[in-house]
Design an enzyme around this catalytic site. Structure first.
Site, PDB file in Angstrom:
ATOM      1  N   ASP A  31       0.853  -1.193   0.000  1.00 52.16           N
ATOM      2  CA  ASP A  31       0.000   0.000   0.000  1.00 52.16           C
ATOM      3  C   ASP A  31       0.891   1.247   0.000  1.00 52.16           C
ATOM      4  OD1 ASP A  31      -3.204   0.489   1.190  1.00 52.16           O
ATOM      5  OD2 ASP A  31      -1.815   2.174   1.013  1.00 52.16           O
ATOM      6  N   ILE A  32       0.545   2.236  -0.836  1.00 54.65           N
ATOM      7  CA  ILE A  32       1.401   3.440  -0.903  1.00 54.65           C
ATOM      8  C   ILE A  32       1.177   4.415   0.260  1.00 54.65           C
ATOM      9  CG2 ILE A  32       2.060   3.692  -3.340  1.00 54.65           C
ATOM     10  CD1 ILE A  32      -0.416   5.553  -3.583  1.00 54.65           C
ATOM     11  N   GLN A  94     -14.340   2.588   1.782  1.00 56.09           N
ATOM     12  CA  GLN A  94     -13.757   2.074   0.539  1.00 56.09           C
ATOM     13  C   GLN A  94     -13.489   3.242  -0.398  1.00 56.09           C
ATOM     14  OE1 GLN A  94     -16.040  -0.935  -1.560  1.00 56.09           O
ATOM     15  NE2 GLN A  94     -14.355  -1.384  -2.967  1.00 56.09           N
ATOM     16  N   HIS A 100     -10.399  -5.523  -2.310  1.00 53.01           N
ATOM     17  CA  HIS A 100      -9.056  -5.739  -1.772  1.00 53.01           C
ATOM     18  C   HIS A 100      -9.125  -6.020  -0.284  1.00 53.01           C
ATOM     19  CE1 HIS A 100     -10.023  -1.452  -1.907  1.00 53.01           C
ATOM     20  NE2 HIS A 100      -9.370  -1.331  -0.758  1.00 53.01           N
ATOM     21  N   HIS A 102      -6.883  -5.627   3.074  1.00 47.32           N
ATOM     22  CA  HIS A 102      -5.697  -5.010   3.678  1.00 47.32           C
ATOM     23  C   HIS A 102      -5.056  -6.019   4.630  1.00 47.32           C
ATOM     24  CE1 HIS A 102      -6.709  -0.663   2.779  1.00 47.32           C
ATOM     25  NE2 HIS A 102      -7.921  -1.190   2.667  1.00 47.32           N
TER      26      HIS A 102
HETATM   27  P1  5GP Z   1      -9.692   1.356   0.693  1.00 51.83           P
HETATM   28  O1  5GP Z   1      -9.790   2.730   1.319  1.00 51.83           O
HETATM   29  O2  5GP Z   1     -10.490   1.316  -0.595  1.00 51.83           O
HETATM   30  O3  5GP Z   1     -10.072   0.232   1.633  1.00 51.83           O
HETATM   31  O4  5GP Z   1      -8.171   1.112   0.373  1.00 51.83           O
HETATM   32  C1  5GP Z   1      -7.546   1.553  -0.779  1.00 51.83           C
HETATM   33  C2  5GP Z   1      -6.074   1.518  -0.498  1.00 51.83           C
HETATM   34  O5  5GP Z   1      -5.386   1.651  -1.720  1.00 51.83           O
HETATM   35  C3  5GP Z   1      -5.590   2.653   0.407  1.00 51.83           C
HETATM   36  O6  5GP Z   1      -5.008   2.132   1.575  1.00 51.83           O
HETATM   37  C4  5GP Z   1      -4.613   3.421  -0.455  1.00 51.83           C
HETATM   38  O7  5GP Z   1      -3.489   3.866   0.264  1.00 51.83           O
HETATM   39  C5  5GP Z   1      -4.220   2.394  -1.499  1.00 51.83           C
HETATM   40  N1  5GP Z   1      -3.835   2.992  -2.773  1.00 51.83           N
HETATM   41  C6  5GP Z   1      -4.472   4.002  -3.426  1.00 51.83           C
HETATM   42  N2  5GP Z   1      -3.863   4.275  -4.590  1.00 51.83           N
HETATM   43  C7  5GP Z   1      -2.799   3.402  -4.676  1.00 51.83           C
HETATM   44  C8  5GP Z   1      -1.781   3.197  -5.663  1.00 51.83           C
HETATM   45  O8  5GP Z   1      -1.717   3.853  -6.700  1.00 51.83           O
HETATM   46  N3  5GP Z   1      -0.873   2.226  -5.401  1.00 51.83           N
HETATM   47  C9  5GP Z   1      -0.909   1.484  -4.257  1.00 51.83           C
HETATM   48  N4  5GP Z   1       0.056   0.564  -4.107  1.00 51.83           N
HETATM   49  N5  5GP Z   1      -1.856   1.647  -3.314  1.00 51.83           N
HETATM   50  C10 5GP Z   1      -2.795   2.597  -3.514  1.00 51.83           C
END
Ligand code: 5GP
Ligand code: ZN
Length: 141
Positions: A31-32, A94, A100, A102
Site C-alpha cells: 500500500d502506498i 472504501q 481488496h 488489507h
Molecule cells: P480502501 O480505502 O479502498 O479500503 O483502500 C484503498 C487503499 O489503496 C488505500 O489504503 C490506499 O493507500 C491504497 N492505494 C491508493 N492508490 C494506490 C496506488 O496507486 N498504489 C498502491 N500501491 N496503493 C494505492
C-alpha cells in the site's frame, strides 16, 4: 479488466506497484499510504467491485493468500500482531472500487504503527442488539 480501474492496472502491470506475491487468482502489493510497516493489499486478478459482488472462489483465494502472506509478514518483520481489513462501500471507507483485503502488520512500537481502533467499545442497548440480530437471522432464513 475494467478500464480506468487502478487495481486492474496494477494487476496488468500498466500501473507500477511493489509486488509481494501472486498466484493464478490473486496479486499482492504494498500500500502506498501504509498504516503500519508492511501494510499491503491482496486483490483478485479478476475485477469485482466489493465484498457484496466478489465470487466465492475469488473471495476464498484472496482470503487464503492474505492469511499465507500475513503469517510470513508477521514473522519476517517481527510484528506483534496483524489486522485483516476490508472496506465495502464509500461509507465504510472504501476508496478503490476493486475488491481488496488489507494486511496490516501491527506493532507495540508505535513508530512502526499508525493504526488506531476506530471505535470505543461500549455496551450497546440490549433490545437494539437483539432486534438487529433477529432481523439478520430472519433474512438469512
Ligand atoms: P480502501 O480505502 O479502498 O479500503 O483502500 C484503498 C487503499 O489503496 C488505500 O489504503 C490506499 O493507500 C491504497 N492505494 C491508493 N492508490 C494506490 C496506488 O496507486 N498504489 C498502491 N500501491 N496503493 C494505492
Ligand atoms: Zn479492477
Amino acid at each position: 479488466m475494467i478500464q480506468d480501474c487502478l487495481f486492474c492496472g496494477i494487476v496488468a502491470g500498466t500501473v507500477p506497484s511493489v509486488k509481494v506475491a501472486e498466484d493464478d487468482a490473486t496479486y499482492a502489493f504494498m500500500d502506498i499510504n501504509p498504516a503500519s510497516e508492511g501494510h499491503l493489499l491482496v486483490v483478485p486478478k479478476r475485477h469485482s467491485t466489493d465484498l457484496l459482488e466478489i465470487s466465492a472462489d475469488d473471495l476464498a483465494a484472496v482470503t487464503l493468500a492474505g492469511q499465507r502472506i500475513a503469517k510470513v509478514a508477521v514473522r519476517a518483520l517481527g510484528a506483534d500482531g496483524v489486522n485483516l481489513l476490508n472496506c465495502c462501500g464509500a461509507d465504510a471507507w472504501q476508496t478503490v472500487f476493486h475488491f481488496h483485503l488489507h494486511v496490516i502488520p501491527r506493532y507495540v512500537d508505535k513508530e512502526r504503527d499508525r493504526l488506531g481502533m476506530p471505535w470505543v467499545p461500549t455496551p450497546g442497548d440490549r433490545e437494539a442488539i437483539a432486534a438487529a440480530g433477529a432481523t439478520i437471522a430472519e433474512a438469512l432464513g
